[in-house]
Write an enzyme that holds these catalytic residues in place. Structure first.
Site, PDB file in Angstrom:
ATOM      1  N   HIS A   1      23.731 -34.399  -7.023  1.00  0.00           N
ATOM      2  CA  HIS A   1      23.098 -35.037  -5.858  1.00  0.00           C
ATOM      3  C   HIS A   1      21.578 -35.025  -5.958  1.00  0.00           C
ATOM      4  O   HIS A   1      20.886 -35.187  -4.960  1.00  0.00           O
ATOM      5  CB  HIS A   1      23.566 -34.348  -4.572  1.00  0.00           C
TER       6      HIS A   1
ATOM      7  N   TRP B   1      -2.848  -2.720  -1.537  1.00  0.00           N
ATOM      8  CA  TRP B   1      -2.342  -4.037  -1.944  1.00  0.00           C
ATOM      9  C   TRP B   1      -3.012  -5.013  -0.989  1.00  0.00           C
ATOM     10  O   TRP B   1      -2.695  -5.040   0.201  1.00  0.00           O
ATOM     11  CB  TRP B   1      -0.825  -4.041  -1.809  1.00  0.00           C
TER      12      TRP B   1
ATOM     13  N   LYS C   1       7.314  -3.234  -4.035  1.00  0.00           N
ATOM     14  CA  LYS C   1       8.690  -2.762  -3.877  1.00  0.00           C
ATOM     15  C   LYS C   1       9.126  -2.814  -2.424  1.00  0.00           C
ATOM     16  O   LYS C   1      10.245  -3.171  -2.107  1.00  0.00           O
ATOM     17  CB  LYS C   1       8.797  -1.329  -4.409  1.00  0.00           C
TER      18      LYS C   1
ATOM     19  N   ARG D   1       5.145   0.526  -6.285  1.00  0.00           N
ATOM     20  CA  ARG D   1       5.099  -0.327  -5.092  1.00  0.00           C
ATOM     21  C   ARG D   1       4.226  -1.557  -5.306  1.00  0.00           C
ATOM     22  O   ARG D   1       4.327  -2.526  -4.565  1.00  0.00           O
ATOM     23  CB  ARG D   1       4.544   0.475  -3.905  1.00  0.00           C
TER      24      ARG D   1
ATOM     25  N   GLU E   1      11.104 -13.182 -10.883  1.00  0.00           N
ATOM     26  CA  GLU E   1      10.318 -11.999 -10.551  1.00  0.00           C
ATOM     27  C   GLU E   1       9.687 -11.334 -11.762  1.00  0.00           C
ATOM     28  O   GLU E   1       8.524 -10.977 -11.744  1.00  0.00           O
ATOM     29  CB  GLU E   1      11.225 -10.934  -9.900  1.00  0.00           C
TER      30      GLU E   1
ATOM     31  N   CYS F   1       0.825  -1.206   0.000  1.00  0.00           N
ATOM     32  CA  CYS F   1       0.000   0.000   0.000  1.00  0.00           C
ATOM     33  C   CYS F   1       0.862   1.260   0.000  1.00  0.00           C
ATOM     34  O   CYS F   1       1.988   1.250   0.479  1.00  0.00           O
ATOM     35  CB  CYS F   1      -0.866   0.024   1.244  1.00  0.00           C
TER      36      CYS F   1
ATOM     37  N   ASN G   1      -1.785   2.023   5.981  1.00  0.00           N
ATOM     38  CA  ASN G   1      -0.811   1.013   5.537  1.00  0.00           C
ATOM     39  C   ASN G   1      -0.475   0.148   6.742  1.00  0.00           C
ATOM     40  O   ASN G   1      -0.312   0.685   7.846  1.00  0.00           O
ATOM     41  CB  ASN G   1       0.493   1.663   5.075  1.00  0.00           C
ATOM     42  N   GLY G   2      -0.302  -1.136   6.522  1.00  0.00           N
ATOM     43  CA  GLY G   2       0.074  -2.021   7.626  1.00  0.00           C
ATOM     44  C   GLY G   2      -1.025  -3.043   7.879  1.00  0.00           C
ATOM     45  O   GLY G   2      -1.931  -3.225   7.059  1.00  0.00           O
TER      46      GLY G   2
ATOM     47  N   LYS H   1      15.894 -12.799 -10.126  1.00  0.00           N
ATOM     48  CA  LYS H   1      15.542 -11.744 -11.090  1.00  0.00           C
ATOM     49  C   LYS H   1      14.647 -12.326 -12.175  1.00  0.00           C
ATOM     50  O   LYS H   1      13.633 -11.746 -12.536  1.00  0.00           O
ATOM     51  CB  LYS H   1      16.778 -11.143 -11.765  1.00  0.00           C
TER      52      LYS H   1
ATOM     53  N   GLU I   1      20.805 -14.902  -7.172  1.00  0.00           N
ATOM     54  CA  GLU I   1      20.260 -13.598  -7.522  1.00  0.00           C
ATOM     55  C   GLU I   1      19.755 -13.586  -8.974  1.00  0.00           C
ATOM     56  O   GLU I   1      18.682 -13.048  -9.269  1.00  0.00           O
ATOM     57  CB  GLU I   1      21.329 -12.515  -7.286  1.00  0.00           C
TER      58      GLU I   1
HETATM   59  O1  M6R Z   1      13.928  -3.058   0.660  1.00  0.00           O
HETATM   60  P1  M6R Z   1      14.593  -4.367   0.968  1.00  0.00           P
HETATM   61  O2  M6R Z   1      16.005  -4.405   0.477  1.00  0.00           O
HETATM   62  O3  M6R Z   1      14.520  -4.732   2.413  1.00  0.00           O
HETATM   63  O4  M6R Z   1      13.770  -5.451   0.179  1.00  0.00           O
HETATM   64  C1  M6R Z   1      14.051  -6.812   0.343  1.00  0.00           C
HETATM   65  C2  M6R Z   1      13.359  -7.648  -0.703  1.00  0.00           C
HETATM   66  O5  M6R Z   1      11.970  -7.519  -0.595  1.00  0.00           O
HETATM   67  C3  M6R Z   1      13.790  -7.249  -2.119  1.00  0.00           C
HETATM   68  O6  M6R Z   1      15.168  -7.343  -2.286  1.00  0.00           O
HETATM   69  C4  M6R Z   1      13.090  -8.148  -3.154  1.00  0.00           C
HETATM   70  O7  M6R Z   1      13.574  -9.452  -3.075  1.00  0.00           O
HETATM   71  C5  M6R Z   1      13.279  -7.555  -4.553  1.00  0.00           C
HETATM   72  N1  M6R Z   1      12.048  -7.539  -5.258  1.00  0.00           N
HETATM   73  C6  M6R Z   1      14.275  -8.280  -5.361  1.00  0.00           C
HETATM   74  O8  M6R Z   1      14.393  -7.828  -6.658  1.00  0.00           O
END
Ligand code: M6R
Length: 607
Positions: free
Chosen positions: A505, A74, A602, A27, A489, A2, A100-101, A486, A482
C-alpha cells in the site's frame, strides 16, 4: 538523562562521587561535576565531557571534603558547556545544587530574582534553585526552611541535592517527579538518582516520594514532608549483587544482558506457574470486577510499548476484553475515554519514565484501576499505581533494552493467563499449553544464543547500509517494530517496520536492488501470506534475513535463522533475540558505543 550521586561520611568524598558517576554513565550525559564542602567553603569542579575528565582538573586531588554532591548532565536548557554543568552555586557561593528534572517556571523565577539583584551565569533552569534558596535563607536564617520554601515555588520536576556553607556537616535533598534514593551506611550515607551508582556501598535503601525533603548527617537520616513535619520511611533491602551491574567479562552491557535473558525470564516466571491457578503477589481481582471491564489500556514508551503490543493479542485472545495499546506521551493528550470500567496497565523497565508516570496519574484521576509493571522495586511508577508486579530481569544498564523486553512480554503473558483464569474465559487446554510453552522459553532462548555466527556474518555483510526494512504479521509485526528500534538506536541505520501486508500500500516503492529486508515468520496460519509479501520484495532485488520457526520450501534467503517452535502468542520472546543480536553486531562492526548510543538516555525522566 542526568544522574545524581551524593556522599556524607568520614572518607574523602570526591573519589566516591566520581566512582558513582562512572556507574551512571550508561544513562547518557554530556558534562559532569562535583562539589564538596570543607571548613565552610564549597568547592565546585565541573566540565563538559566525560566523567573521567574530572580527574584531570587541576586541584581535584586537593578536595579533602567528606561531604559532596555530584552530577552528570544531559542538556535540556542550554548547550553542553562548563558554565551549564552542575553543580550550580548561588551568587554568594553559599549553596551548591545539583538537579535532575526540568523547572518549568524557571523564566518567571529568574526574572523575579533578577529584579531583586541576582545574576545568572548559565543558561540553565537549575541555576534559579540555589539563588531561590539563598533568597529564602536571608528571610529564615535556616537552611532546611529555606529549601522547603524554595521547593514550594518550583513547578515541574526535580530531584535536588543541596550543600550549604552554613551547615557544612549536613546535606539536604528533595524530590518531585524525579527519582532519588538514599543508601544507608554505617556512619556514612549515600544518595543517588539510580540504585547501581551506590550499590557497591550498601544494600539498604530509602526511596523518596514526591515532595519529600531529607536532612542527612553522617549518623542520621531525617525525612520530612513539604510542611517540614517529620515522617517515617521504611528501609528496603535491594538484593541485586553489585556484580550484576558490572560487565562480567562481556565486551558490553548489551551483550551481557542479551545473554542474561534465559535467567531473567526464569526469574520473572519464578514459581508463578508451578501449581494450579496463577496467583500474583499484589493482585486480587474478582471475576465480577474483570467482567465489568469494557476496556484495557496498555500504556508505555519505546520498547516497553512494543511489549504491550504483544500483550494486546494475548489478552484479547485469552480474556476477550478489548485492549488498546498507546504511547504514553500521546495517551495523555488525546483525552482517552477512561472510567472505572477501564483497567490501565503501565509498563516501564526503569519505573521512572516521566511520560508513562504522567499517563498513569491521568487514568487514576479518572477512576481507572492501574497496574504498574516495572523492573525496579520501589520505583516511582510502582508507588503511583494501585497494583505493581515486577519483572525480575536484574539491573539493565545498556541503553538499548533487551532482557527487560523479553521479561515484560513473559510477565504480561502470565498476567493475561491470570485474568483468563479468574474470568474462566479460555479453555483449560489452551491455558495449560500456554503455561507449558512459557516454561520452555528460557531453554529455547539459550538454544538461540548458543550459535549466533550466521547472524554475525550477516551483520558484517550489511553494516554499511543506510536503510533497512523489518516485516511481520500479527505478533511478528510487534517484533518487527522492536527489531527496527534496536537497529536504529545502536547502529544509527535508518529502518522502517511494516505489517507485511501493508507494504504493497505504499512503502514497496522504496524497495530497490540490494536493500535488506528482515522478515519474521513464526505463525503457521500467516506463513503463506507472509511469504508472498517477501516474494514481492525479493523480485525487486531485496536481500532477505528470515527469522522463522516454520519449515519453508523456498530457502533462497541471504540469511535464515531457525528458532525453536513455540505458541505463536509468545513467539516474540524468541524471535526478537536474533534481531537484538543483529543490531548488536552491526553496531560493533561500525565501531559504535553499543551501550551508550548518541543522544539517548537509559531513563527518560523528562516529558
Ligand atoms: O524505562 P522504560 O521502560 O519506561 O523506558 C521506556 C523507553 O524509554 C525505552 O524502552 C527505550 O525505548 C529503550 N531505549 C529501548 O531500547
Amino acid at each position: 538523562m542526568c544522574g545524581i550521586v551524593g556522599y556524607i561520611g568520614n572518607k574523602k568524598a570526591s573519589p566516591i562521587l566520581i566512582n558513582g558517576l562512572l556507574r551512571l554513565e550508561y544513562r547518557g550525559y554530556d558534562s559532569a561535576g562535583i562539589a564538596t564542602v570543607e571548613e565552610e567553603k564549597i568547592s565546585v569542579m565541573k566540565n563538559k565531557g566525560r566523567v573521567n575528565n574530572l580527574n584531570d582538573l587541576e586541584g581535584i586531588n586537593n578536595l579533602k571534603g567528606t561531604i559532596g554532591i555530584a552530577h552528570t548532565r544531559w542538556a535540556t536548557h542550554g548547550k553542553p558547556s562548563k558554565e551549564n554543568s552542575h553543580p550550580h552555586m548561588d551568587n554568594s557561593n553559599s549553596f551548591a545544587v545539583v538537579h535532575n528534572g526540568i523547572i518549568e517556571n524557571y523564566q518567571e523565577l529568574r526574572k523575579k530574582l533578577t529584579d531583586k539583584g541576582y545574576e545568572f551565569l548559565s543558561e540553565t533552569d537549575t541555576e534559579v534553585i540555589p539563588n531561590l534558596i539563598h533568597y529564602y535563607y536571608k528571610k529564615e536564617n535556616d537552611v532546611l526552611k529555606a529549601i522547603s520554601r524554595a521547593c514550594k515555588k518550583l513547578k515541574g520536576s526535580y530531584a535536588i541535592e543541596v550543600l550549604s556553607k552554613y551547615e557544612p556537616d549536613k546535606m539536604i535533598i528533595a524530590r518531585k517527579d524525579s527519582p532519588l534514593v538514599v543508601g544507608k551506611g554505617n556512619g556514612e550515607n549515600y544518595i543517588a538518582s539510580d540504585i547501581p551508582a551506590i550499590l557497591s556501598y550498601t544494600k539498604d535503601f530509602y526511596f523518596l516520594d514526591d515532595n519529600e525533603i531529607v536532612e542527612l548527617t553522617r549518623d542520621s537520616i531525617t525525612f520530612y514532608n513539604q510542611e517540614l513535619e517529620q515522617i517515617r520511611k521504611r528501609v528496603k533491602v535491594i538484593d541485586w549483587g553489585a556484580a550484576a551491574a558490572e560487565k562480567d567479562g562481556y565486551d558490553d552491557f548489551m551483550l551481557k544482558e542479551i545473554h542474561e535473558q534465559p535467567n531473567a525470564i526464569r526469574e520473572t516466571i519464578g514459581a508463578k506457574l508451578d501449581n494450579g491457578k496463577i496467583e500474583l503477589e499484589d493482585l486480587n481481582f474478582s471475576k465480577e470486577y474483570l467482567e465489568s471491564l469494557n476496556k484495557i489500556y496498555i500504556v508505555a514508551c519505546g520498547t516497553a510499548m512494543h511489549a504491550g503490543l504483544v500483550a494486546k493479542t494475548i489478552i484479547e485472545k485469552l480474556c476477550k476484553i478489548p485492549t488498546e495499546v498507546d504511547i504514553a506521551s500521546e495517551f495523555r493528550y488525546r483525552e482517552p475515554l477512561i472510567d472505572e470500567k477501564t483497567l490501565a496497565i503501565y509498563i516501564s523497565q526503569s519505573g521512572e519514565t516521566a511520560d508513562t508516570i504522567a499517563a498513569l496519574k491521568l487514568a487514576k484521576s479518572k477512576g481507572a484501576k492501574t497496574i504498574a509493571i516495572s523492573n525496579v522495586i520501589g520505583s516511582s511508577i510502582t508507588r503511583e499505581a494501585d497494583y505493581s508486579i515486577y519483572t525480575h530481569a536484574g539491573p539493565e544498564i545498556a541503553v538499548a533494552s533487551t532482557k527487560a523486553y523479553t521479561s515484560q512480554v513473559v510477565l504480561l503473558s502470565v498476567l493475561a493467563i491470570y485474568f483468563a483464569e479468574v474470568l474462566e474465559s479460555s479453555e483449560d487446554k489452551l491455558i495449560n499449553k500456554l503455561k507449558k510453552a512459557i516454561l520452555e522459553l528460557p531453554a529455547q532462548v539459550e538454544e538461540i544464543l548458543k550459535d549466533v555466527s550466521s547472524i554475525k556474518r550477516f551483520a558484517k555483510k550489511i553494516y554499511k547500509e543506510t536503510d533497512m526494512f523489518f516485516l511481520g504479521r500479527g505478533t511478528d509485526y510487534a517484533v518487527a517494530l522492536e527489531g527496527s528500534l534496536k537497529l536504529k538506536e545502536i547502529s544509527y541505520i535508518h529502518s522502517e517496520s511494516y505489517a507485511a501486508g501493508e507494504l504493497k500500500h505504499g512503502p514497496i516503492a522504496l524497495i530497490e536492488n540490494g536493500i535488506t529486508v528482515v522478515s519474521i515468520i513464526t505463525n503457521k496460519d500467516l506463513m503463506d501470506k507472509s511469504l508472498s509479501n517477501i516474494q514481492e520484495v525479493i523480485t525487486r532485488g531485496a536481500k532477505i534475513m528470515m527469522v522463522t520457526n516454520q519449515e519453508m520450501d523456498n530457502k533462497n534467503f541471504d540469511c535464515i535463522i531457525n528458532i525453536p517452535k513455540t505458541n505463536p502468542l509468545i513467539s516474540p520472546i524468541l524471535s526478537v533475540v536474533p534481531l537484538q543480536v543483529l543490531a548488536y553486531y552491526i553496531s560493533k562492526e561500525k565501531g559504535l558505543d553499543v551501550d551508550k548510543p548518541r543522544n539517548l538516555a537509559k531513563s527518560v525522566t523528562v516529558e
